[in-house]
Every structure is written in C-alpha cells, then in structure tokens.
Design an enzyme around this catalytic site. Structure first.
Site, PDB file in Angstrom:
ATOM      1  N   ASP A  49       0.869  -1.177   0.000  1.00  0.00           N
ATOM      2  CA  ASP A  49       0.000   0.000   0.000  1.00  0.00           C
ATOM      3  C   ASP A  49       0.906   1.226   0.000  1.00  0.00           C
ATOM      4  O   ASP A  49       1.670   1.441   0.940  1.00  0.00           O
ATOM      5  CB  ASP A  49      -0.873  -0.037   1.246  1.00  0.00           C
ATOM      6  CG  ASP A  49      -1.813   1.157   1.355  1.00  0.00           C
ATOM      7  OD1 ASP A  49      -1.633   2.146   0.600  1.00  0.00           O
ATOM      8  OD2 ASP A  49      -2.710   1.124   2.211  1.00  0.00           O
ATOM      9  N   ASN A  53       2.470   5.569 -10.471  1.00  0.00           N
ATOM     10  CA  ASN A  53       1.278   5.394 -11.286  1.00  0.00           C
ATOM     11  C   ASN A  53       0.031   5.123 -10.454  1.00  0.00           C
ATOM     12  O   ASN A  53      -1.090   5.287 -10.947  1.00  0.00           O
ATOM     13  CB  ASN A  53       1.509   4.237 -12.275  1.00  0.00           C
ATOM     14  CG  ASN A  53       0.250   3.803 -12.988  1.00  0.00           C
ATOM     15  OD1 ASN A  53      -0.327   4.556 -13.767  1.00  0.00           O
ATOM     16  ND2 ASN A  53      -0.207   2.584 -12.714  1.00  0.00           N
ATOM     17  N   TYR A  57      -9.704  14.522  -7.390  1.00  0.00           N
ATOM     18  CA  TYR A  57      -8.793  13.971  -8.404  1.00  0.00           C
ATOM     19  C   TYR A  57      -7.980  15.084  -9.065  1.00  0.00           C
ATOM     20  O   TYR A  57      -6.761  14.957  -9.235  1.00  0.00           O
ATOM     21  CB  TYR A  57      -9.620  13.211  -9.436  1.00  0.00           C
ATOM     22  CG  TYR A  57      -8.824  12.403 -10.431  1.00  0.00           C
ATOM     23  CD1 TYR A  57      -8.194  11.219 -10.055  1.00  0.00           C
ATOM     24  CD2 TYR A  57      -8.733  12.807 -11.756  1.00  0.00           C
ATOM     25  CE1 TYR A  57      -7.484  10.467 -10.971  1.00  0.00           C
ATOM     26  CE2 TYR A  57      -8.025  12.055 -12.687  1.00  0.00           C
ATOM     27  CZ  TYR A  57      -7.406  10.889 -12.289  1.00  0.00           C
ATOM     28  OH  TYR A  57      -6.698  10.151 -13.209  1.00  0.00           O
ATOM     29  N   LYS A  84      -3.889  15.490  -8.873  1.00  0.00           N
ATOM     30  CA  LYS A  84      -3.033  15.468 -10.055  1.00  0.00           C
ATOM     31  C   LYS A  84      -2.305  16.795 -10.238  1.00  0.00           C
ATOM     32  O   LYS A  84      -1.139  16.818 -10.678  1.00  0.00           O
ATOM     33  CB  LYS A  84      -3.861  15.121 -11.290  1.00  0.00           C
ATOM     34  CG  LYS A  84      -4.467  13.718 -11.259  1.00  0.00           C
ATOM     35  CD  LYS A  84      -3.403  12.635 -11.109  1.00  0.00           C
ATOM     36  CE  LYS A  84      -3.996  11.242 -11.260  1.00  0.00           C
ATOM     37  NZ  LYS A  84      -2.961  10.183 -11.171  1.00  0.00           N
TER      38      LYS A  84
END
Length: 248
Positions: free
Chosen positions: A64, A91, A155, A159
C-alpha cells in the site's frame, strides 16, 4: 532504436492495473527489470505471470503506497533481487467522483493520499540509492484533469499537486543526475472505461474534439514513459508531457 534501458530496474506502482502493466510490459521490451507494486493480490499474480510469459525479468510486491513501512519493504525486496532501482513510475491512483457538496470526506482523503502521499513515500524510498548512483528517472502519472474537471475536485487537486511535486523534485535532484517528469494522459481506453454506459458517447466526443480523433490507449502512455525513462531524455526534467491526442 536503443533507449539505453537494458538492465535498468523500474519500480512501478499500481503495476497490476491496465496502465501499470502496459508500462511494465513496454519497459520490459527494452530489457529493463520491472518491479510491479500493487494491493490486489490476484491482479498481481496475473500481471507477473503475463510478464514472465513474455520473458521479462520481473518481481511482484504487494504494498500500500500510503504506508511508509510497506513501501520500504517493497523497495528492499526490489533491491535484494536486482541490486538497484533506476526508474520510479508513480502510477498508483484512482478517481472517486462527486460534486464537492456531495463528496464524502473519506473519498477526498483516499484520492489525495494514494496519489500524493504514495508519490512522497516511494520517491523518498528510492532517492538515496539514485543519488548514490548519480542516476535516476522519476516519472509521475498525472492527468489532463490537473486543469480541473467538474465532479473531480479531489482527483484534479491530487493530479495538480503531483505536477507541483514533480517540478520541485526536479529542482532538488538534478544535481545528482536524477530527472523528474510528469505525464498527463487524456481519456484512455481501459476495460473499466469500456464498461461505462456512456463509453460510446465518450468515443464519439473524442473523435469530434481531439485532433487525433480517438481515445488514447495504455500503450500511448507506456511509450511516453519509456521515452522519459530513456537515455534520450537525460536533459528533460520538471516537465509535464500531455498525452491527450492534442486535447489540452
């Protein structure tokens, strides 16, 4: 063309997913050693089997990325197997979409923790070895969503943060022969994406709005990773490469 990746070792988080496995396969084609890191045991076993069946030198590690201890143990296993880690691909990540007024606090934290805390733990774990060897490639998988998308405040924030992390890391690590870059994919056709009820609509919209009139494929992103990991990209750092077919 020789990308100079033979016998380099790549550590790929989210490596058992569609995109992570495509990246591992692409780097393995260049004769790099690949270490795939994920939390899904069944997917890890399948991904490792696929890599080994293709002749890759590969290792699967369950970890994790939000856990410093689990990341450290995975990095230690990778070094014990291959001796060094030269390439890190951060990733791991996922979306949990909702408008902000309806977003659950746990979904806010989960998306940011995996994307940002994961990149922090993994980068910090591999950097000392890279610094000692005077070589390293850190490649962070961001998203076109860093520009902002409705229903994706978590999100998009994650990012965008990953891109800021990349730029700062590039400034810190360049003197050690280490580069840090981000890749911002657009809409990528994955099995999960193809299961969406609006997949046909997304495809048609992509054809209308994207100069390269199609959805992206995992191999498009994997090829960009291979380039940034290669000897050809040694003077490129702190950059964000948009793999969007021209939609930016």
């Amino acid at each position: 063309m020789d990308l100079g990746l033979k016998d380099r070792t790549a550590f790929i988080t989210g490596g058992a997913g569609t995109l992570g496995l495509a990246i591992a396969q692409r780097l393995a084609q260049e004769h790099a050693n690949v270490v795939i890191c994920d939390t899904n045991d069944e997917a890890l076993s399948g991904a490792l089997a696929a890599l080994e069946a293709a002749g890759a030198r590969a290792l699967a590690c369950r970890a994790d990325v939000t856990s410093r201890e689990e990341v450290g143990a995975a990095v230690d296993r990778a070094r014990a197997r291959f001796g060094h880690i030269d390439i890190l691909v951060n990733n791991a990540g996922f979306a949990r979409d909702a408008y902000l007024t309806k977003m659950k606090e746990e979904d806010w934290h989960a998306v940011l923790d995996v994307t940002l805390q994961g990149a922090f733990h993994c980068s910090r774990a591999v950097l000392p070895g890279m610094m000692q060897n005077k070589f390293g490639r850190i490649i962070n998988i961001a998203s076109r969503a860093h520009r902002g998308n409705p229903g994706q405040t978590n999100y998009s924030a994650a990012k965008a943060g990953l891109i800021g992390f990349t730029r700062s890391l590039a400034l810190e690590s360049g003197k050690f022969g280490i580069t840090a870059n981000a890749i911002a994919p657009g809409v990528i056709s994955t099995p999960r994406m193809r299961q969406r009820p609006d997949y046909h609509e997304l495809t048609e919209r992509a054809k209308q709005n994207t100069p390269v009139a199609r959805l992206g494929e995992p191999e498009d992103v994997a090829s960009a990773v291979a380039f940034l990991a290669s000897s050809l990209a040694g003077f490129i750092t702190g950059e964000t490469l948009h793999v969007t077919g021209g939609r930016s």
